[in-house]
Motif scaffolding. Structure first.
Motif, PDB file in Angstrom:
ATOM      1  N   GLY A  84      60.836  39.691  33.544  1.00 49.13           N
ATOM      2  CA  GLY A  84      59.843  39.177  32.602  1.00 49.13           C
ATOM      3  C   GLY A  84      59.885  39.815  31.231  1.00 49.13           C
ATOM      4  O   GLY A  84      59.794  39.120  30.217  1.00 49.13           O
ATOM      5  N   HIS A 136      58.821  42.200  38.977  1.00 45.90           N
ATOM      6  CA  HIS A 136      59.377  41.037  38.286  1.00 45.90           C
ATOM      7  C   HIS A 136      59.328  41.234  36.781  1.00 45.90           C
ATOM      8  O   HIS A 136      60.285  40.923  36.064  1.00 45.90           O
ATOM      9  N   ASP A 148      54.694  29.505  36.631  1.00 46.71           N
ATOM     10  CA  ASP A 148      55.750  29.448  37.646  1.00 46.71           C
ATOM     11  C   ASP A 148      55.614  30.562  38.679  1.00 46.71           C
ATOM     12  O   ASP A 148      56.178  30.473  39.775  1.00 46.71           O
ATOM     13  N   LEU A 149      54.874  31.629  38.330  1.00 48.47           N
ATOM     14  CA  LEU A 149      54.695  32.741  39.265  1.00 48.47           C
ATOM     15  C   LEU A 149      53.504  32.529  40.200  1.00 48.47           C
ATOM     16  O   LEU A 149      53.393  33.217  41.223  1.00 48.47           O
ATOM     17  N   TRP A 182      54.595  31.211  43.597  1.00 51.26           N
ATOM     18  CA  TRP A 182      55.650  32.037  44.173  1.00 51.26           C
ATOM     19  C   TRP A 182      55.136  33.408  44.598  1.00 51.26           C
ATOM     20  O   TRP A 182      55.346  33.859  45.730  1.00 51.26           O
ATOM     21  N   LEU A 183      54.439  34.085  43.716  1.00 54.39           N
ATOM     22  CA  LEU A 183      53.995  35.447  43.998  1.00 54.39           C
ATOM     23  C   LEU A 183      52.584  35.511  44.556  1.00 54.39           C
ATOM     24  O   LEU A 183      52.221  36.479  45.229  1.00 54.39           O
ATOM     25  N   ASN A 219      51.550  33.188  33.884  1.00 53.68           N
ATOM     26  CA  ASN A 219      52.831  32.509  34.005  1.00 53.68           C
ATOM     27  C   ASN A 219      52.769  31.539  35.185  1.00 53.68           C
ATOM     28  O   ASN A 219      52.856  31.958  36.343  1.00 53.68           O
ATOM     29  N   TYR A 237      49.246  39.114  34.876  1.00 51.40           N
ATOM     30  CA  TYR A 237      50.614  38.687  34.586  1.00 51.40           C
ATOM     31  C   TYR A 237      50.960  37.435  35.391  1.00 51.40           C
ATOM     32  O   TYR A 237      51.527  36.473  34.864  1.00 51.40           O
ATOM     33  N   ILE A 238      50.594  37.436  36.661  1.00 51.92           N
ATOM     34  CA  ILE A 238      50.833  36.251  37.500  1.00 51.92           C
ATOM     35  C   ILE A 238      50.080  35.052  36.935  1.00 51.92           C
ATOM     36  O   ILE A 238      50.639  33.954  36.777  1.00 51.92           O
ATOM     37  N   GLN A 279      55.296  42.950  43.671  1.00 53.44           N
ATOM     38  CA  GLN A 279      56.426  42.113  43.284  1.00 53.44           C
ATOM     39  C   GLN A 279      56.263  41.587  41.861  1.00 53.44           C
ATOM     40  O   GLN A 279      57.239  41.413  41.130  1.00 53.44           O
ATOM     41  N   ALA A 280      55.009  41.340  41.466  1.00 55.56           N
ATOM     42  CA  ALA A 280      54.760  40.873  40.099  1.00 55.56           C
ATOM     43  C   ALA A 280      55.139  41.947  39.089  1.00 55.56           C
ATOM     44  O   ALA A 280      55.758  41.658  38.058  1.00 55.56           O
ATOM     45  N   ARG A 313      58.303  37.478  28.405  1.00 54.59           N
ATOM     46  CA  ARG A 313      57.015  37.104  29.009  1.00 54.59           C
ATOM     47  C   ARG A 313      55.948  38.142  28.640  1.00 54.59           C
ATOM     48  O   ARG A 313      56.261  39.299  28.361  1.00 54.59           O
TER      49      ARG A 313
END
Length: 381
Positions: free
Chosen positions: A156, A151, A136-137, A140-141, A134, A130-131, A147-148, A161
């Motif tokens: 998401g 999110h 933008d993640l 960040w993650l 995407n 998933y990270i 946290q993913a 997403r």
């Protein structure tokens, strides 16, 4: 009970007692005298423990304390542990996101024990993928899977997403990573997140769908199992000259990306070898084939093919290329970048081959067969 189950040394100290009240009292006494001053916390979750094992779901249901007791008196010694994650379960079954939202995780775990297990529900959500799916993640993650997952549940899913990244596809698109990572899909996803993305590596250049479409035998073997097809390509197919490019199109195939055995298709392909010894097939179409250095086996196939040599070192007396199906009526040997001229070429028949060499260099090329009637018109200078 869950407090005791949170610490191995307490289980080993108190788990020997069969009287559960004694165990509970000893745990409370330890917490009062030492645990609270040391900042000890309860981390064990009895429901998640039960949800991790089918026999416990059947025998204990949603009795959280019974789960902790079982772990202390039996499960710990059996090597059991918590494997169920309620957040991953919810992310894998998106109707639960609508139903539970940000409810306490115990509600989600109870749902699995009471309903989801019997309905055959599973946890398939892959937080790392998933990270990686995407951009933008990514920064960040990074590798924070918890946290993913949260999110996706909180944002998401409602943003539309999805998870599109596949670790096996990433490996198939970057074959140089296979030696380092093996067939470890999770390691491949981690590599993309921590290194591959910033390096500009392709995430999904390999197409498993096209790979299956190209080869009827693989369709029979794997059906529509894309992961199985991708693994086949990595382990077997690339060494057989198979690939995931559209055989009907004009493609550029490079040994550096696809391996040392390459096969074109029905289009007019560009087939590029490496410095190793390659086996290159143009197949149908008017193909451009370059073996580069190394002793290469070259096959033009049907069509008017050009065999390109960019340097006299591409084919030498010690490592000569062999063209196995040269057709003098339509195929051509391109020496335009070597600086050689036709007048200095030596064409001889040796042991059933036609051997082309040069008086002033170590260039040597073999064509299978004799009496080919080679003249200047078969060369490009």
């Amino acid at each position: 009970m869950e407090f005791i189950a949170s610490y191995d040394f307490l289980i080993e100290a108190f788990g020997q007692y069969q009287d559960i009240e004694v165990v509970r009292d000893l745990g409370s006494l330890y917490y009062i005298l030492e645990g609270r001053h040391a900042g000890a916390e309860t981390t064990f979750d009895g429901l998640e423990y039960i949800a991790s094992y089918a026999d416990l779901i059947t025998n204990l249901g949603t009795n959280e304390e019974a789960g902790a007791q079982h772990y202390i008196q039996a499960g710990y010694g059996e090597g059991r542990g918590i494997k169920f994650d309620p957040w991953t379960y919810m992310a894998s079954n998106t109707d639960l996101i609508e139903g539970f939202g940000n409810s306490h995780q115990d509600h989600v775990t109870s749902h699995y024990i009471e309903y989801g297990y019997h309905e055959g529900r599973t946890s398939t959500f892959n937080a790392l993928e998933y990270i990686a799916s995407n951009s933008d993640l990514l920064t960040w993650l990074e590798l924070d899977t918890m946290q993913a997952t949260k999110h996706f549940i909180g944002y998401g899913f409602h943003e539309g997403r999805s998870t599109t990244f596949n670790g096996f596809t990433y490996l198939a698109s970057n074959l140089d990573l296979v030696d380092a990572l093996g067939l470890n899909g999770d390691a491949a996803v981690e590599h993309y997140i921590t290194q591959g993305h910033s390096q500009g590596r392709a995430a999904s250049e390999f197409s498993a769908e096209q790979y299956l479409e190209n080869y009827a035998d693989l369709q029979l073997a794997f059906g529509d199992d894309l992961d199985a097809a991708t693994v086949h390509y990595i382990e077997v197919g690339r060494y057989q000259g198979r690939h995931g490019l559209d055989l009907a199109q004009d493609n550029t195939l490079t040994a550096a990306k696809l391996g040392n055995k390459l096969s074109g298709g029905n289009g007019s392909d560009i087939v590029l070898g490496s410095d190793a010894s390659d086996e290159l097939y143009g197949d149908d179409g008017d193909d451009l084939i370059t073996g580069a250095s190394g002793a290469d086996a070259l096959y033009g196939g049907a069509g008017a093919d050009q065999f390109i040599f960019r340097s006299t070192s591409d084919s030498t007396s010690l490592a000569h290329d062999v063209i196995y199906d040269f057709d003098p009526t339509e195929d051509r040997i391109d020496l335009s970048e070597t600086g050689l001229g036709f007048s200095a070429l030596i064409i001889a028949e040796v042991d059933g081959d036609t051997v082309i060499s040069h008086a002033d260099s170590d260039f040597e090329l073999h064509l299978q067969g004799t009496s080919l009637g080679l003249g200047e018109e078969q060369f490009l200078f």
